[in-house]
Motif scaffolding. Structure first.
Motif, PDB file in Angstrom:
ATOM      1  N   SER A  47       0.856  -1.191   0.000  1.00  0.00           N
ATOM      2  CA  SER A  47       0.000   0.000   0.000  1.00  0.00           C
ATOM      3  C   SER A  47       0.894   1.244   0.000  1.00  0.00           C
ATOM      4  CB  SER A  47      -0.887   0.013   1.237  1.00  0.00           C
ATOM      5  OG  SER A  47      -0.094   0.177   2.408  1.00  0.00           O
ATOM      6  N   VAL A  48       0.283   2.382  -0.234  1.00  0.00           N
ATOM      7  CA  VAL A  48       1.035   3.637  -0.191  1.00  0.00           C
ATOM      8  C   VAL A  48       1.667   3.827   1.187  1.00  0.00           C
ATOM      9  CG1 VAL A  48       0.838   6.164  -0.257  1.00  0.00           C
ATOM     10  CG2 VAL A  48      -0.321   4.774  -1.995  1.00  0.00           C
ATOM     11  N   ASP A  78      -5.100   7.675 -12.648  1.00  0.00           N
ATOM     12  CA  ASP A  78      -5.003   7.049 -11.324  1.00  0.00           C
ATOM     13  C   ASP A  78      -3.571   6.641 -10.992  1.00  0.00           C
ATOM     14  OD1 ASP A  78      -7.675   7.469 -11.021  1.00  0.00           O
ATOM     15  OD2 ASP A  78      -8.283   5.390 -11.381  1.00  0.00           O
ATOM     16  N   ARG A  79      -2.808   6.270 -12.008  1.00  0.00           N
ATOM     17  CA  ARG A  79      -1.393   5.949 -11.772  1.00  0.00           C
ATOM     18  C   ARG A  79      -0.624   7.212 -11.376  1.00  0.00           C
ATOM     19  NH1 ARG A  79       0.066   1.610 -16.696  1.00  0.00           N
ATOM     20  NH2 ARG A  79      -1.793   0.302 -16.363  1.00  0.00           N
ATOM     21  N   THR A  82      -1.544   8.167  -7.814  1.00  0.00           N
ATOM     22  CA  THR A  82      -0.906   7.263  -6.846  1.00  0.00           C
ATOM     23  C   THR A  82       0.568   7.590  -6.694  1.00  0.00           C
ATOM     24  OG1 THR A  82      -2.484   5.508  -7.415  1.00  0.00           O
ATOM     25  CG2 THR A  82      -0.467   4.840  -6.283  1.00  0.00           C
ATOM     26  N   SER A  83       1.231   7.939  -7.795  1.00  0.00           N
ATOM     27  CA  SER A  83       2.655   8.306  -7.708  1.00  0.00           C
ATOM     28  C   SER A  83       2.832   9.579  -6.879  1.00  0.00           C
ATOM     29  CB  SER A  83       3.242   8.507  -9.113  1.00  0.00           C
ATOM     30  OG  SER A  83       2.792   9.717  -9.713  1.00  0.00           O
ATOM     31  N   GLU A  85       0.922  10.464  -4.364  1.00  0.00           N
ATOM     32  CA  GLU A  85       0.762  10.035  -2.963  1.00  0.00           C
ATOM     33  C   GLU A  85       2.063   9.415  -2.447  1.00  0.00           C
ATOM     34  OE1 GLU A  85      -2.543   7.372  -2.925  1.00  0.00           O
ATOM     35  OE2 GLU A  85      -3.958   8.852  -3.692  1.00  0.00           O
ATOM     36  N   VAL A 154       4.240   1.795 -10.162  1.00  0.00           N
ATOM     37  CA  VAL A 154       2.826   2.158 -10.042  1.00  0.00           C
ATOM     38  C   VAL A 154       2.071   1.709 -11.289  1.00  0.00           C
ATOM     39  CG1 VAL A 154       1.167   4.018  -9.751  1.00  0.00           C
ATOM     40  CG2 VAL A 154       3.392   4.160  -8.613  1.00  0.00           C
ATOM     41  N   VAL A 177       2.724  -0.756  -6.220  1.00  0.00           N
ATOM     42  CA  VAL A 177       1.565  -0.172  -5.549  1.00  0.00           C
ATOM     43  C   VAL A 177       0.432  -0.084  -6.561  1.00  0.00           C
ATOM     44  CG1 VAL A 177       0.613   1.878  -4.420  1.00  0.00           C
ATOM     45  CG2 VAL A 177       2.934   1.113  -3.878  1.00  0.00           C
ATOM     46  N   ALA A 179      -2.837   1.107  -8.427  1.00  0.00           N
ATOM     47  CA  ALA A 179      -3.487   2.398  -8.689  1.00  0.00           C
ATOM     48  C   ALA A 179      -4.970   2.213  -9.008  1.00  0.00           C
ATOM     49  CB  ALA A 179      -2.784   3.110  -9.843  1.00  0.00           C
ATOM     50  N   LYS A 181      -8.144   2.955  -8.408  1.00  0.00           N
ATOM     51  CA  LYS A 181      -8.957   3.913  -7.655  1.00  0.00           C
ATOM     52  C   LYS A 181     -10.424   3.897  -8.083  1.00  0.00           C
ATOM     53  CE  LYS A 181      -5.239   7.161  -6.557  1.00  0.00           C
ATOM     54  NZ  LYS A 181      -5.391   6.973  -5.104  1.00  0.00           N
TER      55      LYS A 181
END
Length: 231
Positions: A47-48, A78-79, A82-83, A85, A154, A177, A179, A181
């Motif tokens: 996870s993040v 979304d990728r 996530t990056s 984050e 990601v 991780v 992505a 979402k």
């Protein structure tokens, strides 16, 4: 004449049986490869929060298409999010946007970088890999061009298995991780099916590890990410 027809019918039936056996063996091989890849990479998907203060060499974002409007597709958006984050929890101080920029009219990487910059990520910390034409190319170039040894990849979960396996076989310490979402209903079943085939293809490709489509000069992540700008 009757005996000849019987003989031809027997030959035809034998050919059909042989074809079914070959197809069945191919399906079994693909299934075994997929099960094996998942078994050796599943523990590397985090996870993040689990990546907080990891201090990896980079966060590697894999391209996933640009819409006709010029904006990233939902999967790619979304990728990128996530990056961001991961960057904000100090998983790594550097991000590599890797995608297809093989022609002027199609540019994944600048689209990705511009999006992250608009969200407040410093341009200096965002590198672009303009020749990430495939997952294999992105991983190979991350190691040989950008010199990474430890990365956070990601992508959507269905794709992380192959990305992590390629990284492992290329000697990169990698974590993934997801992505995911939102739901990606359009063509998602097709993407998953295609990924099963792609895993088998890259499994055999990694036996001899050919060079990617394009290599080029080495780029240090100690420099500014703006050295990869082409605008």
């Amino acid at each position: 004449m009757g005996n000849r027809k019987i003989l031809l019918r027997k030959i035809f039936l034998r050919l059909i049986i042989v074809m079914f056996i070959i197809i069945a063996l191919i399906v079994i091989v693909i299934a075994v490869i997929n099960i094996y890849m998942k078994s050796v990479t599943s523990s590397k998907i985090l996870s993040v929060d689990e990546c907080k203060d990891m201090d990896a060499d980079c966060i590697l974002v894999l391209g996933a298409g640009v819409a006709p409007s010029g904006k990233p597709t939902w999967m790619l958006e979304d990728r990128i999010l996530t990056s961001e984050e991961l960057y904000n929890v100090n998983a790594s101080p550097k991000i590599i946007m890797s995608g297809d920029h093989g022609r002027v009219s199609y540019d994944e990487v600048n689209t990705m970088k511009d999006y992250a910059i608009n969200d407040g990520i410093p341009s200096d910390d965002i590198f672009m890999d303009h020749a990430g034409f495939s997952t294999y190319d992105s991983m190979y170039r991350a190691k040989e061009i950008f010199g990474v040894k430890k990365i956070v990849i990601v992508s959507q979960k269905y794709h992380l298995t192959r990305a992590l396996y390629i990284a492992k076989k290329l000697g990169i310490k990698a974590y993934g991780v997801s992505a995911d979402k939102r739901d990606y209903l359009a063509k998602q079943k097709y993407r998953v099916f295609r990924e099963w085939i792609a895993r088998a293809k890259d499994f055999f490709k990694l036996i001899y590890k050919p060079e990617p489509t394009y290599l080029g000069d080495k780029i240090s992540l100690e420099d500014s990410g703006d050295i990869t700008n082409d605008k």
